[in-house]
Design a protein around this motif. Sequence first.
Motif, short mmCIF file in Angstrom:
data_model
loop_
_atom_site.label_atom_id
_atom_site.label_comp_id
_atom_site.label_asym_id
_atom_site.label_seq_id
_atom_site.Cartn_x
_atom_site.Cartn_y
_atom_site.Cartn_z
N THR A 1 34.11 33.02 42.01
CA THR A 1 33.22 33.76 41.11
C THR A 1 33.69 35.21 41.05
O THR A 1 33.85 35.86 42.09
N ILE A 2 33.92 35.71 39.85
CA ILE A 2 34.45 37.07 39.68
C ILE A 2 33.54 37.87 38.77
O ILE A 2 33.27 37.48 37.63
N TRP A 3 33.04 39.00 39.28
CA TRP A 3 32.29 39.97 38.47
C TRP A 3 33.24 41.13 38.19
O TRP A 3 33.77 41.74 39.13
N GLU A 4 33.45 41.44 36.91
CA GLU A 4 34.43 42.47 36.60
C GLU A 4 34.09 43.21 35.31
O GLU A 4 33.20 42.81 34.55
N HIS B 1 41.72 37.54 27.93
CA HIS B 1 41.27 38.21 29.16
C HIS B 1 42.46 38.85 29.87
O HIS B 1 42.43 40.02 30.27
N GLU C 1 43.22 41.45 38.95
CA GLU C 1 43.63 40.44 37.99
C GLU C 1 45.15 40.38 37.85
O GLU C 1 45.74 39.29 37.82
N CYS D 1 39.62 46.27 38.95
CA CYS D 1 39.57 44.92 38.39
C CYS D 1 40.94 44.54 37.83
O CYS D 1 41.41 43.41 38.01
N TYR E 1 33.85 33.53 35.44
CA TYR E 1 33.92 34.96 35.14
C TYR E 1 32.55 35.47 34.69
O TYR E 1 31.89 34.87 33.85
#
Length: 260
Positions: free
Chosen positions: A93-96, A162, A107, A103, A127
């Motif tokens: 799980t990625i919060w960006e 992205h 990435e 970030c 995401y």
Amino acid sequence: MSEKNRQGKLSARDRIAADRRREEAREKRRKSLVMGAVVLGVLVVVGGVGAAVTIGKKGSTDSAGPVVAPKGATGEDGLAIPLGEKSAPSVLTIWEDFRCPACAQFENGFRSTVHELTASGKLRVEYHLATLIDGNMGGSGSATAANAALCAQDEGKFPAYHDVLYANQPAETTDPYAEPDKLLALAKKVKGLDTPAFRDCVSGNTHRAWVAKSNEKFQQGDFRGTPTVILDGKDVFKNPKPAFTPERLKELVEEKAAKG
């Protein structure tokens, strides 16, 4: 030169020096206030990857209109953009934030490993998008870029677009991602994305309320900042031993896959 004139010249010189010191002090305080507002922890580097602790202003969906979720959004309130097989044994799980330098560092450093693991069916990525830099620095590039990424999701091109946004990320103190024309130009780097539907979605800011709602969800969570990266329920940048690197990610994912 008389003593009086000499003292006068010294006094003038002292006043100039004092004025310069006061101006330097004012500039130093101004820069400190700006940097303090932008990044609380500046940049914490963990295992070669940055984790920026940022404090953003809370947004609201009140004036953003109806929430229009992008195609394929999943999770609670439909606020996750998935990548990979639903049956994958590991979930990342990625919060960006598309304006967040840390970030981009994450990435750009982990991209090939994440794609390899999702393609193998061993990893699923979810995401989540935040707009912290807009709140800290001003501007709207975080939100506008997030909307464009969701428009790409509607076209089945989220992963590629992205990655393009992070590979071409502008300096944090600038805000070219606030301009739809910039986002549309970058879409030309993704084969098949530059369609009338995509352009209308970007120009119309179709998913702005979804983006605002996602940012509110982030603000309500107990997160350190962006990026927040959670592997199978564990924050990977919170006291990592050993350091969390692309190699470590691959090791952990493959270990879990091997256990069945």
